[in-house]
Write an enzyme that holds these catalytic residues in place. Structure first.
Site, PDB file in Angstrom:
ATOM      1  N   ARG A 141      -0.273  13.041  10.129  1.00 59.29           N
ATOM      2  CA  ARG A 141       0.994  13.717  10.438  1.00 59.29           C
ATOM      3  C   ARG A 141       1.202  14.899   9.498  1.00 59.29           C
ATOM      4  O   ARG A 141       0.888  14.813   8.311  1.00 59.29           O
ATOM      5  CB  ARG A 141       2.177  12.741  10.333  1.00 59.29           C
ATOM      6  CG  ARG A 141       2.177  11.744  11.464  1.00 59.29           C
ATOM      7  CD  ARG A 141       3.244  10.688  11.361  1.00 59.29           C
ATOM      8  NE  ARG A 141       3.123   9.787  12.500  1.00 59.29           N
ATOM      9  CZ  ARG A 141       3.437   8.502  12.478  1.00 59.29           C
ATOM     10  NH1 ARG A 141       3.922   7.952  11.385  1.00 59.29           N
ATOM     11  NH2 ARG A 141       3.290   7.759  13.563  1.00 59.29           N
ATOM     12  N   ASP A 197       0.803  -1.229   0.000  1.00 59.13           N
ATOM     13  CA  ASP A 197       0.000   0.000   0.000  1.00 59.13           C
ATOM     14  C   ASP A 197       0.834   1.276   0.000  1.00 59.13           C
ATOM     15  O   ASP A 197       0.318   2.353  -0.292  1.00 59.13           O
ATOM     16  CB  ASP A 197      -0.955   0.020   1.198  1.00 59.13           C
ATOM     17  CG  ASP A 197      -0.230  -0.023   2.544  1.00 59.13           C
ATOM     18  OD1 ASP A 197       1.017  -0.052   2.567  1.00 59.13           O
ATOM     19  OD2 ASP A 197      -0.923  -0.044   3.586  1.00 59.13           O
ATOM     20  N   HIS A 198       2.122   1.181   0.299  1.00 58.86           N
ATOM     21  CA  HIS A 198       2.974   2.374   0.391  1.00 58.86           C
ATOM     22  C   HIS A 198       3.669   2.689  -0.940  1.00 58.86           C
ATOM     23  O   HIS A 198       3.467   3.749  -1.526  1.00 58.86           O
ATOM     24  CB  HIS A 198       4.042   2.184   1.483  1.00 58.86           C
ATOM     25  CG  HIS A 198       3.576   2.498   2.862  1.00 58.86           C
ATOM     26  ND1 HIS A 198       2.497   1.873   3.448  1.00 58.86           N
ATOM     27  CD2 HIS A 198       4.055   3.367   3.800  1.00 58.86           C
ATOM     28  CE1 HIS A 198       2.331   2.353   4.676  1.00 58.86           C
ATOM     29  NE2 HIS A 198       3.250   3.260   4.904  1.00 58.86           N
ATOM     30  N   ARG A 232       9.268   2.820  11.340  1.00 57.21           N
ATOM     31  CA  ARG A 232      10.293   2.351  10.399  1.00 57.21           C
ATOM     32  C   ARG A 232      11.620   2.078  11.092  1.00 57.21           C
ATOM     33  O   ARG A 232      12.234   2.958  11.694  1.00 57.21           O
ATOM     34  CB  ARG A 232      10.462   3.348   9.251  1.00 57.21           C
ATOM     35  CG  ARG A 232      11.134   4.643   9.595  1.00 57.21           C
ATOM     36  CD  ARG A 232      11.074   5.618   8.439  1.00 57.21           C
ATOM     37  NE  ARG A 232       9.707   6.020   8.173  1.00 57.21           N
ATOM     38  CZ  ARG A 232       9.359   7.242   7.771  1.00 57.21           C
ATOM     39  NH1 ARG A 232      10.261   8.163   7.581  1.00 57.21           N
ATOM     40  NH2 ARG A 232       8.103   7.539   7.562  1.00 57.21           N
ATOM     41  N   ASP A 247       3.970  -1.062  11.343  1.00 59.31           N
ATOM     42  CA  ASP A 247       3.551   0.287  10.982  1.00 59.31           C
ATOM     43  C   ASP A 247       3.007   0.934  12.248  1.00 59.31           C
ATOM     44  O   ASP A 247       2.254   0.300  13.000  1.00 59.31           O
ATOM     45  CB  ASP A 247       2.475   0.247   9.893  1.00 59.31           C
ATOM     46  CG  ASP A 247       2.161   1.630   9.343  1.00 59.31           C
ATOM     47  OD1 ASP A 247       2.608   1.943   8.224  1.00 59.31           O
ATOM     48  OD2 ASP A 247       1.473   2.405  10.039  1.00 59.31           O
ATOM     49  N   SER A 304       6.886   7.319  12.854  1.00 57.68           N
ATOM     50  CA  SER A 304       6.596   6.006  12.286  1.00 57.68           C
ATOM     51  C   SER A 304       7.420   4.907  12.960  1.00 57.68           C
ATOM     52  O   SER A 304       8.378   5.178  13.689  1.00 57.68           O
ATOM     53  CB  SER A 304       6.869   6.001  10.775  1.00 57.68           C
ATOM     54  OG  SER A 304       8.204   5.672  10.509  1.00 57.68           O
TER      55      SER A 304
END
Length: 642
Positions: A379, A64-65, A535, A119, A533
């Site tokens: 964000r 989806d990213h 990440r 996520d 995030s």
């Protein structure tokens, strides 16, 4: 003791330890989710563990990213994830199916279960009454391989909702109000548990909007009870069998409690450049708008987008405004196509994007120079939109739609009657974007393209560490600052050497040069270092560049865990004023590190440039110390298996 909903679910899934605030426990993980931006690393790590089958009830790999395919890199990552999913028995969600959190809420979330996702907005499914925690990719890989997750039992903050929502006030306004009251640090160390009569005012997707942005509070997760509204949503999704009623005990004990009267909330906006920089919209005068973006995992539900369609029906987008809309799932897009709402959006002048994260993570739709962009996202960090000097305001879908018509940031309550959305008896469910793993997986192999590089692995922690201060940052540095994310860089999320050239790119242009010239070193941070995030690239890239430790006033939860998992020691200043005693390129040394960690005493830092000594504190468990000792979670796991 009368128990909170959080404690009930933790106790149901408890594997080791005792559920008491501050204790480290391990819990059974029922479900995991990954997305492609972090997922490539997850499946590389899973490959390195040498397992055959996952231990969760269900795991899903979403794409989806990184759906913008300007080169081969993203498509190669998708193929790698697809083949890894088939090999290990994981459901694969194809590009275009939708945003992981919206899809998981619709198709797989279950009250009372535990979900771990790579996520930070995994808490979205807390709206379903499940414990849903965003974590680093390595934690998710271990959860799939071993079936467990370790965490320190958080405090529980009870937010009691009373009253009723005013006209034109939505769930987005509620969570923005909570952020205004608590700040981006207000949830650190807590799970936020919502209760009260006001909960009945909120639909399931409203609740998911609120728990989604609990990540911006710094909370471990957020959760709502599972009640008749939950049941109704599951029935409409064809999943009534997944329903169970779950609430806290009457008179449950909480570590902290606040009451919010929904009647007090007006349409709100978060001004640049932080989600807690919140004011009522009526306080802002004559703000001309250049771009409006509606969607993201926060506000892309069927109800949200149908409200937008009703507001825009028969209207025209202002000539100076670009309106882009990204639906949350292919099912939502199909339903809106069938009922005519999609045509209403297009007739008004909206640009329809595929069902994906899109502009929320900087994957296209960067606004023009010095633009004002209204977004229904979660964000608004500086530069996250893809344009460094643009100003992003976070708003509700209702505010966004009305403002797209007027051309100015507009309080929607001045626009007339609020549209009412009637939900269908059942939601359409199309499974064609999902690929379920084959029954016979024997001999399946993963496919790895040339852009996929090995991830860095640390070595055992040394008793003493010495190096230069490579960078000194301010407060609330985000993972977007540490490892920027935009359309140009996202294709390299599986290529740490290439990403390293852009480390701390929003703060300085030459961090990678400093690191190489000084053979690594240290980073000094302010409060809430590493917010944002999940990440783990924000830890893996500094590891690749030789960062030995990060010293800060305080850390965001997920990033601190990611540093530990990478074998980078995160240390807190005992005296926060000592922050002022560091300058970039100071020569510093940490001594007797391992001995101090095991004794539970302060670690001494010598600033050799300034000739002073500073006391540091490690805030972590005995298990965290073991992980650091062996140079990260993977090394630690291998030691346990030997």
């Amino acid at each position: 003791m009368k128990k909170s909903l959080v404690y009930k679910i933790l106790e149901k899934n408890l594997l080791s330890g005792s559920v008491a605030e501050g204790n480290e426990i391990s819990i059974k993980v029922n479900q995991t989710l990954t997305q492609d931006s972090t997922g490539t690393m997850v499946y590389l790590q899973l490959e390195s563990m040498g397992i055959k089958d996952i231990k969760t009830d269900l795991s899903v790999a979403y794409i989806d990213h990184n759906t913008f395919q300007s080169g081969f890199e993203n498509a190669d990552d998708h193929e790698f994830i697809k083949t890894a999913a088939a090999k290990y028995g994981i459901i694969y969600s194809k590009p275009g199916n939708g945003i992981c959190h919206q899809l998981h809420l619709e198709r797989f979330s279950k009250p009372g279960d535990v979900l771990i996702g790579s996520d930070s907005h995994t808490p979205t499914c807390g709206g379903m009454g499940m414990i849903s925690i965003g974590s680093g990719g390595l934690d998710v890989a271990v959860a799939m391989a071993k079936g467990y997750y370790y965490l320190k039992v958080p405090k529980v903050l009870n937010v009691e909702l009373t009253g009723k929502l005013n006209s034109w006030v939505s769930a987005k306004d509620v969570i923005l109000y909570v952020l205004k009251e608590l700040s981006v640090k207000g949830g650190v160390g807590y799970v936020v548990e919502y209760s009260g009569d006001g909960v009945k005012e909120l639909s399931l997707t409203d609740r998911a909007t609120i728990t989604n942005m609990g990540a911006e509070l710094g909370a471990t997760t957020s959760i709502f009870p599972s009640d008749e509204i939950t049941k109704e949503f599951l029935i409409k999704q064809g999943r009534e069998k997944d329903y169970i009623k779950l609430t806290a005990d009457k008179g449950a004990v909480y570590d902290k409690k606040i009451e919010i009267n929904l009647n007090d909330i007006q349409p709100m906006t978060a001004m640049p450049h932080s989600p807690d920089n919140v004011v009522p919209i009526e306080y802002i005068n004559e703000l001309k708008v250049d771009q409006v973006a509606i969607g993201s995992c926060t506000n892309s539900s069927y109800t949200d987008l149908m409200k937008v369609a009703k507001i825009l029906k028969g209207k025209r987008i202002h000539s100076d405004v670009s309106l882009v809309i990204s639906p949350g799932s292919s099912n939502i897009l199909k339903m809106m196509s069938d009922n005519g709402a999609l045509g209403d959006l297009i007739s008004a002048g909206a640009r329809i994007l595929e069902a994906s994260c899109g502009p929320c993570i900087g994957m296209g739709q960067a606004p023009k120079t010095e633009a004002i962009s209204l977004r229904t996202f979660n964000r608004n960090f500086k530069g996250r939109c893809g344009t460094k000097n643009a100003d992003v305001y976070l708003v509700s879908p209702e505010t966004a739609a009305v403002s797209a018509i007027t051309g100015y940031l507009t309080d929607p309550s001045t626009f007339g009657d609020m549209p009412v959305v009637e939900l269908p008896d059942t939601f359409d469910v199309y499974e064609n974007y999902f690929i379920y793993p084959p029954d016979d997986r024997e001999g399946l192999e993963v496919t790895m393209g040339p852009n996929i590089k090995p991830f860095p692995i640390n070595k055992d922690l040394s008793e003493n560490l010495r190096g230069k201060v490579l960078l000194k940052t301010g407060d609330n540095v985000t993972t977007d600052d540490i490892m920027p994310s935009n359309a140009n860089l996202l294709p390299f999320r599986s290529n740490i050497p290439e990403l390293s050239k852009y480390c701390f790119g929003t703060i300085v242009d030459d961090f990678h040069v400093r690191a190489k010239e000084n053979d690594g070193g240290f980073v000094i941070g302010g409060e809430n270092y590493g917010q944002g995030s999940s990440r783990e690239h924000a830890a893996l890239v500094p590891l690749y560049l030789g960062v030995k430790g990060v010293i800060a006033k305080s850390f965001a939860r997920i990033h601190k865990t990611n540093l530990i998992n990478s074998g980078i020691i995160p240390l807190v200043l005992k005296n926060k004023d000592d922050y002022n005693k560091f300058d970039e390129l100071d020569d510093i040394e940490l001594v007797n590190i391992i001995e101090s960690l095991y004794k539970g005493v302060e670690i001494e830092l010598f600033n050799k440039t300034k000739g002073i000594s500073i006391k540091l504190i490690f805030e972590g468990s005995e298990r965290d110390i073991e992980i650091l000792k062996y140079g990260g979670y993977l090394n630690y796991a291998k030691k346990l298996n030997n």
